[in-house]
Design an enzyme around this catalytic site. Structure first.
Site, PDB file in Angstrom:
ATOM      1  N   HIS A   1     -17.253 -68.298  30.381  1.00  0.00           N
ATOM      2  CA  HIS A   1     -17.152 -67.511  29.148  1.00  0.00           C
ATOM      3  C   HIS A   1     -18.562 -67.278  28.612  1.00  0.00           C
ATOM      4  O   HIS A   1     -19.069 -68.039  27.787  1.00  0.00           O
ATOM      5  CB  HIS A   1     -16.289 -68.255  28.126  1.00  0.00           C
TER       6      HIS A   1
ATOM      7  N   HIS B   1     -21.035 -63.905  27.342  1.00  0.00           N
ATOM      8  CA  HIS B   1     -21.113 -62.479  27.038  1.00  0.00           C
ATOM      9  C   HIS B   1     -22.487 -61.926  27.414  1.00  0.00           C
ATOM     10  O   HIS B   1     -23.514 -62.462  26.982  1.00  0.00           O
ATOM     11  CB  HIS B   1     -20.863 -62.236  25.552  1.00  0.00           C
TER      12      HIS B   1
ATOM     13  N   GLY C   1     -13.416 -59.475  20.344  1.00  0.00           N
ATOM     14  CA  GLY C   1     -13.619 -58.836  19.055  1.00  0.00           C
ATOM     15  C   GLY C   1     -12.910 -59.544  17.921  1.00  0.00           C
ATOM     16  O   GLY C   1     -12.377 -60.642  18.079  1.00  0.00           O
TER      17      GLY C   1
ATOM     18  N   HIS D   1      -9.461 -63.756  24.275  1.00  0.00           N
ATOM     19  CA  HIS D   1      -9.982 -64.506  23.129  1.00  0.00           C
ATOM     20  C   HIS D   1      -8.823 -64.787  22.168  1.00  0.00           C
ATOM     21  O   HIS D   1      -8.166 -63.850  21.705  1.00  0.00           O
ATOM     22  CB  HIS D   1     -11.031 -63.688  22.379  1.00  0.00           C
TER      23      HIS D   1
ATOM     24  N   GLU E   1      -9.442 -68.690  17.828  1.00  0.00           N
ATOM     25  CA  GLU E   1     -10.801 -68.947  17.341  1.00  0.00           C
ATOM     26  C   GLU E   1     -10.851 -68.654  15.842  1.00  0.00           C
ATOM     27  O   GLU E   1     -11.051 -69.544  15.019  1.00  0.00           O
ATOM     28  CB  GLU E   1     -11.808 -68.087  18.102  1.00  0.00           C
TER      29      GLU E   1
END
Length: 344
Positions: free
Chosen positions: A17, A19, A176, A203, A206
């Site tokens: 994970h 980005h 996002g 995702h 979170e």
């Protein structure tokens, strides 16, 4: 025995994970901005570094995501994208990461005329060149749809991921702003991806509670969960994730920065690990979180009492959770297991 930085660096690792647009080198941001005439609110590379590493005034996912406006502004040419991808491989290889899945939203790099295919091709060239220079590390792409855009855009990114299946792309993700953008709105994109037998990670859990994880699992068919910090708020769902061996891609430093947890000491990765969930440790954003895989593991040793054998199990979880075809994954797990056993 104590688990120090030198020892951690020697351990073979994964980063499932991470980005691309959150892992640029500050010097690269500055140089690309100068070369491509991109206006930045900084006057030097040092100022870029200071701005990204300073603590946010509030721990909030939306505030955290706001910093990506700067990085994506210099990710609008093929040359820039190839360089950024290559440098990420270099940085990971330098700390003995053996396997990495790099995620990003190609649509964010189309503001100056690039097509999404040109973006994916450029990133792939950078990853391939990184492997040529550092043959120990394997790296692949995960294409992201974005929750805060309309579902039609996510559908286009899903189609792109399917098109590049077997050509460097191993999964589709939904990233996002999590609040007010439920995964169920994007079901059409995930139907397309799953119909093509492509891997799915989402995702969830979170910035929003276990309901988000539930949707990721049962509406999108996620094979892995990005973060999953708030899973513990639903005991029945905890058991489901454990029993079905669904990997959690946990990113301790990032999870504190976004307010998902109050501190490293309160991070649930220790609880999940002890309860037998398949947890993995990852960087999320090397730049935004001023981190590395080595630093993330060091935090777990220093603040959550992970000993060396437990760290080895955590790292092996990463290899077990890789979006590789089974024969390749099996071989990689065996190689990593042997290397981990030899390090004491």
């Amino acid at each position: 025995m104590s688990v120090d930085r030198e020892l951690i660096e020697r351990l073979p690792k994964t980063d499932l994970h991470v980005h691309l647009d959150g892992s640029l080198r500050p010097e690269t941001i500055w140089e690309l901005a100068q070369a491509d005439e991109v206006e930045l609110p900084f006057d030097s590379a040092d100022a870029v570094r200071s701005w990204f590493t300073q603590e946010l005034p509030e721990r909030d996912l939306v505030a955290y995501l706001g910093r990506f406006d700067v990085t994506t502004s210099v990710m609008q040419t093929e040359e820039a994208l190839e360089r950024i991808a290559f440098e990420l491989v270099e940085d990971a290889a330098a700390e003995n990461v053996w396997y990495m899945e790099v995620r990003y939203a190609p649509i964010l790099s189309t503001k100056r005329g690039l097509s999404p295919r040109q973006v994916v091709d450029a990133v792939q060239r950078g990853l391939t060149r990184g492997r040529q220079v550092h043959p120990r590390i394997q790296s692949y792409q995960i294409i992201c749809g974005l929750r805060h855009f309309e579902p039609e855009r996510a559908l286009r990114m899903a189609a792109l991921a399917v098109e590049y299946k077997g050509r460097g792309v191993v999964a589709f993700d939904l990233a996002g702003a999590e609040i007010d953008n439920p995964a169920k709105w994007f079901r059409e994109a995930f139907y397309l991806v799953r119909d093509a037998n492509l891997n799915v990670t989402v995702h969830a859990g979170e910035a929003y509670g276990p309901e988000s994880i539930h949707q990721a699992l049962h509406y999108t068919g996620a094979h892995r969960i990005g973060h999953g910090v708030r899973l513990r708020e639903d005991e029945d769902l905890v058991e489901y994730v454990r029993d079905h061996r669904i990997p959690l891609e946990m990113c301790p430093t990032s999870n504190v920065q976004t307010g998902a947890v109050e501190s490293i000491e309160e991070h649930p990765i220790r609880e999940y690990f002890d309860r037998g969930l398949r947890v993995t440790v990852n960087t999320d954003n090397r730049l935004m979180s001023n981190t590395t895989m080595t630093r993330e593991i060091q935090l777990l040793a220093d603040h959550l009492d992970f000993d060396l054998e437990e760290i080895k199990k955590l790292l092996l979880n990463g290899f077990k959770s890789a979006f590789l075809r089974y024969p390749e994954r099996k071989a990689l797990i065996a190689e990593a297991s042997e290397a981990l056993t030899d390090i004491e």
